[in-house]
Design a protein around this motif. Structure first.
Motif, PDB file in Angstrom:
ATOM      1  N   LYS A 157      45.077  36.886  38.617  1.00 28.75           N
ATOM      2  CA  LYS A 157      44.846  37.300  39.781  1.00 28.75           C
ATOM      3  C   LYS A 157      46.073  37.556  40.984  1.00 28.75           C
ATOM      4  N   ILE A 158      46.229  38.522  41.983  1.00 26.54           N
ATOM      5  CA  ILE A 158      47.374  38.946  42.232  1.00 26.54           C
ATOM      6  C   ILE A 158      46.957  39.273  43.897  1.00 26.54           C
ATOM      7  N   THR A 159      47.923  39.108  44.793  1.00 26.86           N
ATOM      8  CA  THR A 159      47.446  39.684  46.141  1.00 26.86           C
ATOM      9  C   THR A 159      48.602  40.181  46.474  1.00 26.86           C
ATOM     10  N   VAL A 160      48.234  41.217  47.398  1.00 30.87           N
ATOM     11  CA  VAL A 160      49.094  42.210  48.104  1.00 30.87           C
ATOM     12  C   VAL A 160      49.336  42.195  49.254  1.00 30.87           C
ATOM     13  N   TRP A 161      50.393  42.786  49.754  1.00 32.20           N
ATOM     14  CA  TRP A 161      50.214  43.082  50.962  1.00 32.20           C
ATOM     15  C   TRP A 161      51.433  44.611  51.410  1.00 32.20           C
ATOM     16  N   GLU A 162      50.915  45.184  52.103  1.00 28.47           N
ATOM     17  CA  GLU A 162      51.128  46.449  52.460  1.00 28.47           C
ATOM     18  C   GLU A 162      52.468  45.888  53.498  1.00 28.47           C
ATOM     19  N   GLU A 163      52.957  44.799  54.041  1.00 30.13           N
ATOM     20  CA  GLU A 163      54.919  44.983  54.753  1.00 30.13           C
ATOM     21  C   GLU A 163      55.250  43.386  53.833  1.00 30.13           C
ATOM     22  N   GLU A 164      56.378  43.123  54.302  1.00 31.36           N
ATOM     23  CA  GLU A 164      56.930  42.086  53.841  1.00 31.36           C
ATOM     24  C   GLU A 164      56.427  41.181  54.793  1.00 31.36           C
TER      25      GLU A 164
ATOM     26  N   ILE B  59      54.170  40.216  47.488  1.00 29.50           N
ATOM     27  CA  ILE B  59      52.643  39.495  46.881  1.00 29.50           C
ATOM     28  C   ILE B  59      52.808  38.919  46.380  1.00 29.50           C
ATOM     29  N   LYS B  60      51.360  37.842  46.158  1.00 32.32           N
ATOM     30  CA  LYS B  60      51.375  36.222  45.194  1.00 32.32           C
ATOM     31  C   LYS B  60      50.723  36.746  44.297  1.00 32.32           C
ATOM     32  N   VAL B  61      51.474  36.161  42.998  1.00 32.30           N
ATOM     33  CA  VAL B  61      50.617  35.838  42.251  1.00 32.30           C
ATOM     34  C   VAL B  61      50.230  34.899  41.761  1.00 32.30           C
ATOM     35  N   GLU B  62      49.198  34.606  41.515  1.00 34.43           N
ATOM     36  CA  GLU B  62      47.937  33.517  41.652  1.00 34.43           C
ATOM     37  C   GLU B  62      48.309  32.767  40.127  1.00 34.43           C
ATOM     38  N   SER B  63      47.840  34.205  38.982  1.00 35.43           N
ATOM     39  CA  SER B  63      47.209  33.590  37.950  1.00 35.43           C
ATOM     40  C   SER B  63      47.932  34.945  37.165  1.00 35.43           C
ATOM     41  N   GLY B  64      48.112  34.162  35.718  1.00 37.74           N
ATOM     42  CA  GLY B  64      48.392  35.454  34.537  1.00 37.74           C
ATOM     43  C   GLY B  64      49.674  35.620  35.274  1.00 37.74           C
TER      44      GLY B  64
ATOM     45  N   GLU C  60      61.771  49.509  47.007  1.00 38.53           N
ATOM     46  CA  GLU C  60      61.734  48.414  48.096  1.00 38.53           C
ATOM     47  C   GLU C  60      59.781  48.315  48.080  1.00 38.53           C
ATOM     48  N   HIS C  61      59.394  49.317  46.667  1.00 35.79           N
ATOM     49  CA  HIS C  61      57.798  49.198  46.926  1.00 35.79           C
ATOM     50  C   HIS C  61      57.646  49.496  45.330  1.00 35.79           C
ATOM     51  N   LEU C  62      55.990  48.305  45.413  1.00 37.35           N
ATOM     52  CA  LEU C  62      55.342  48.294  44.405  1.00 37.35           C
ATOM     53  C   LEU C  62      54.353  50.192  44.478  1.00 37.35           C
ATOM     54  N   LEU C  63      53.690  50.877  43.433  1.00 38.91           N
ATOM     55  CA  LEU C  63      52.372  51.453  44.105  1.00 38.91           C
ATOM     56  C   LEU C  63      51.521  50.980  42.516  1.00 38.91           C
ATOM     57  N   SER C  64      51.892  50.534  41.806  1.00 40.78           N
ATOM     58  CA  SER C  64      50.863  50.587  40.761  1.00 40.78           C
ATOM     59  C   SER C  64      51.353  49.292  39.535  1.00 40.78           C
ATOM     60  N   PHE C  65      49.993  49.012  39.503  1.00 38.14           N
ATOM     61  CA  PHE C  65      50.456  47.195  38.512  1.00 38.14           C
ATOM     62  C   PHE C  65      49.179  47.181  37.619  1.00 38.14           C
ATOM     63  N   ARG C  66      49.655  46.023  36.694  1.00 29.86           N
ATOM     64  CA  ARG C  66      48.425  45.685  35.745  1.00 29.86           C
ATOM     65  C   ARG C  66      48.995  44.188  35.012  1.00 29.86           C
ATOM     66  N   PRO C  67      47.614  43.405  34.455  1.00 25.95           N
ATOM     67  CA  PRO C  67      48.266  42.320  33.558  1.00 25.95           C
ATOM     68  C   PRO C  67      48.673  42.629  32.772  1.00 25.95           C
TER      69      PRO C  67
ATOM     70  N   ARG D 217      46.102  43.426  53.419  1.00 25.60           N
ATOM     71  CA  ARG D 217      46.363  42.960  52.106  1.00 25.60           C
ATOM     72  C   ARG D 217      44.429  43.119  50.879  1.00 25.60           C
ATOM     73  N   CYS D 218      45.098  42.515  49.521  1.00 29.22           N
ATOM     74  CA  CYS D 218      43.817  42.737  48.924  1.00 29.22           C
ATOM     75  C   CYS D 218      44.408  42.037  48.064  1.00 29.22           C
ATOM     76  N   GLU D 219      43.301  41.415  47.884  1.00 29.98           N
ATOM     77  CA  GLU D 219      43.369  40.683  45.642  1.00 29.98           C
ATOM     78  C   GLU D 219      42.717  41.779  44.999  1.00 29.98           C
ATOM     79  N   PHE D 220      43.265  41.522  43.608  1.00 32.96           N
ATOM     80  CA  PHE D 220      43.121  41.885  42.345  1.00 32.96           C
ATOM     81  C   PHE D 220      43.203  40.816  41.502  1.00 32.96           C
ATOM     82  N   LEU D 221      41.631  41.510  40.557  1.00 28.56           N
ATOM     83  CA  LEU D 221      41.874  40.807  39.354  1.00 28.56           C
ATOM     84  C   LEU D 221      41.784  41.304  38.011  1.00 28.56           C
TER      85      LEU D 221
END
Length: 148
Positions: free
Chosen positions: A13-20, A47-52, A89-96, A26-30
């Motif tokens: 579980k990760i939550t991302v925000w468009e600003e610092e 970014i806030k990484v909640e798990s994994g 200064e930014h990220l545009l993609s991610f995966r567990p 914001r949006c959560e991803f599993l």
């Protein structure tokens, strides 16, 4: 498969925000996100990484510089880029990062650059490469065939 998806649900579980500083959209991803722009974001700035464990990428489709994101808060880009010489200064993609089963992980260490020279194959954790027969103090190149 759908049963694999059910097994991993909740492990990542990760939550991302468009600003610092966790501001703005914001949006959560599993699951993985090949392009945050397809979700209506311009960029990820906190970014806030909640798990994994996750890996974030500078560009869409898992391209460019990559950054390992473990559980915790990343209010600004310095938090994920750390002391590395390369900064974005930014990220545009991610995966567990999915590698719980070491039987699926395989890597080859090489003593010289460009996958040359003496090689040593790994498929498990090694507390000491020298104790396992690796004669050098350094590894010049690595090829990861499977896993993480």
């Amino acid at each position: 498969t759908s049963s694999e998806a059910m097994d991993t649900l909740g492990q990542y579980k990760i939550t991302v925000w468009e600003e610092e500083n966790f501001q703005g959209k914001r949006c959560e991803f599993l699951m993985e996100c090949p392009s945050i722009m397809e979700r209506g974001f311009r960029k990820i700035r906190s970014i806030k990484v909640e798990s994994g464990p996750w890996v974030g990428f500078e560009y869409p489709e898992y391209q460019g510089q990559q950054f390992i994101l473990e559980k915790g808060d990343y209010p600004r880009w310095e938090a994920w880029s750390g002391n590395s010489g390369y900064r974005t200064e930014h990220l545009l993609s991610f995966r567990p990062i999915k590698c719980a089963n070491h039987n699926d992980s395989k890597a080859i260490l090489y003593e010289a650059e460009n996958f040359q020279g003496h090689k040593f194959e790994l498929s498990d954790d090694y507390p000491s490469l020298q104790a396992m027969g690796w004669g050098n103090k350094e590894v010049a190149s690595i090829k990861v065939n499977a896993g993480a």
